[in-house]
Design a protein around this motif. Structure first.
Motif, PDB file in Angstrom:
ATOM      1  N   GLU A 162      -5.607  18.802  66.248  1.00  0.00           N
ATOM      2  CA  GLU A 162      -5.786  18.256  64.899  1.00  0.00           C
ATOM      3  C   GLU A 162      -4.978  19.057  63.876  1.00  0.00           C
ATOM      4  OE1 GLU A 162      -7.273  15.416  63.817  1.00  0.00           O
ATOM      5  OE2 GLU A 162      -7.429  14.990  65.947  1.00  0.00           O
ATOM      6  N   ARG A 163      -4.974  20.392  64.006  1.00  0.00           N
ATOM      7  CA  ARG A 163      -4.182  21.217  63.089  1.00  0.00           C
ATOM      8  C   ARG A 163      -2.698  20.871  63.215  1.00  0.00           C
ATOM      9  NH1 ARG A 163      -8.133  24.950  64.652  1.00  0.00           N
ATOM     10  NH2 ARG A 163      -6.878  25.761  66.377  1.00  0.00           N
ATOM     11  N   THR A 166      -2.050  17.378  61.764  1.00  0.00           N
ATOM     12  CA  THR A 166      -2.108  17.440  60.303  1.00  0.00           C
ATOM     13  C   THR A 166      -0.799  17.993  59.747  1.00  0.00           C
ATOM     14  OG1 THR A 166      -4.497  17.697  60.331  1.00  0.00           O
ATOM     15  CG2 THR A 166      -3.351  18.433  58.334  1.00  0.00           C
ATOM     16  N   GLU A 167      -0.269  18.994  60.422  1.00  0.00           N
ATOM     17  CA  GLU A 167       1.019  19.566  60.007  1.00  0.00           C
ATOM     18  C   GLU A 167       2.128  18.518  60.059  1.00  0.00           C
ATOM     19  OE1 GLU A 167       4.141  22.769  61.831  1.00  0.00           O
ATOM     20  OE2 GLU A 167       2.021  23.298  61.937  1.00  0.00           O
ATOM     21  N   LEU A 169       1.752  15.261  59.840  1.00  0.00           N
ATOM     22  CA  LEU A 169       1.516  14.298  58.759  1.00  0.00           C
ATOM     23  C   LEU A 169       1.971  14.845  57.417  1.00  0.00           C
ATOM     24  CD1 LEU A 169      -1.982  12.801  59.643  1.00  0.00           C
ATOM     25  CD2 LEU A 169       0.206  11.626  59.633  1.00  0.00           C
ATOM     26  N   LEU A 170       1.647  16.099  57.140  1.00  0.00           N
ATOM     27  CA  LEU A 170       2.037  16.701  55.864  1.00  0.00           C
ATOM     28  C   LEU A 170       3.556  16.795  55.733  1.00  0.00           C
ATOM     29  CD1 LEU A 170      -0.626  19.546  55.475  1.00  0.00           C
ATOM     30  CD2 LEU A 170      -0.469  17.412  54.187  1.00  0.00           C
TER      31      LEU A 170
END
Length: 179
Positions: A162-163, A166-167, A169-170
């Motif tokens: 997930e981390r 998320t990276e 996506l950002l």
């Protein structure tokens, strides 16, 4: 173990080895395009878990002397269905499917196939397999222990994944907005 069960076990092991070849090929393809492996420390535990899983099935079957065991067709159908969903997972991710956490900058999250409905469908499939496969071999202890070990490992793996996602996506959002 009956001949049918030996054949099934060999097929499963060969399937896993073939998947490792696919994963390695996908890893090379992604890294050639700038992908980075993330949070790799726990990966060895997945390898250990899966190797011990097959050893445990063999040992438990041997100790129980299930030489004349026959195939449970209900369990076999469940196993086959899980394999179809497993193939769906792998084909939906295409070149992004891997057994490691590998992130390709600029890539978009895959949201097709089973990923349209469930965030981590392959982990659900593996959990079902870790329960059903041993039951096919009458390895009850293995069927209880290894799904629990899998859940324990996923308590590390899913947050790590997930981390990393998320990276991605950002970074993708920043590239798209120019900020």
């Amino acid at each position: 173990m009956s001949v049918y069960l030996w054949v099934l076990l060999i097929i499963i092991v060969l399937q896993r080895l073939f998947e490792m070849v696919i994963a390695k090929s996908n890893e090379k393809w992604m890294k050639d395009r700038g992908a980075i492996e993330k949070e790799a420390d726990h990966y060895k535990w997945f390898i250990i878990l899966h190797v011990l899983f097959f050893i445990s099935i063999l040992m438990e079957s041997y100790l129980k002397d299930t030489a004349n065991g026959s195939l449970n067709f209900t369990l076999l159908v469940i196993f086959i269905l899980t394999q179809l969903v497993r193939i769906w997972c792998i084909s939906s991710l295409g070149r992004f499917w891997n057994t490691k956490i590998i992130i390709l900058p600029g890539a978009h999250l895959v949201s097709k196939g089973p990923y349209k409905y469930v965030k981590h469908p392959n982990y659900v499939i593996v959990g079902i397999e870790l329960f059903v496969i041993p039951l096919l071999f009458e390895a009850i202890i293995t069927a209880v222990l290894f799904p629990l070990f899998h859940i324990l490992l996923l308590s590390v793996r899913i947050p790590a994944e997930e981390r990393a996602l998320t990276e991605v996506l950002l970074n993708t959002k920043r590239e798209e907005t120019g900020k």
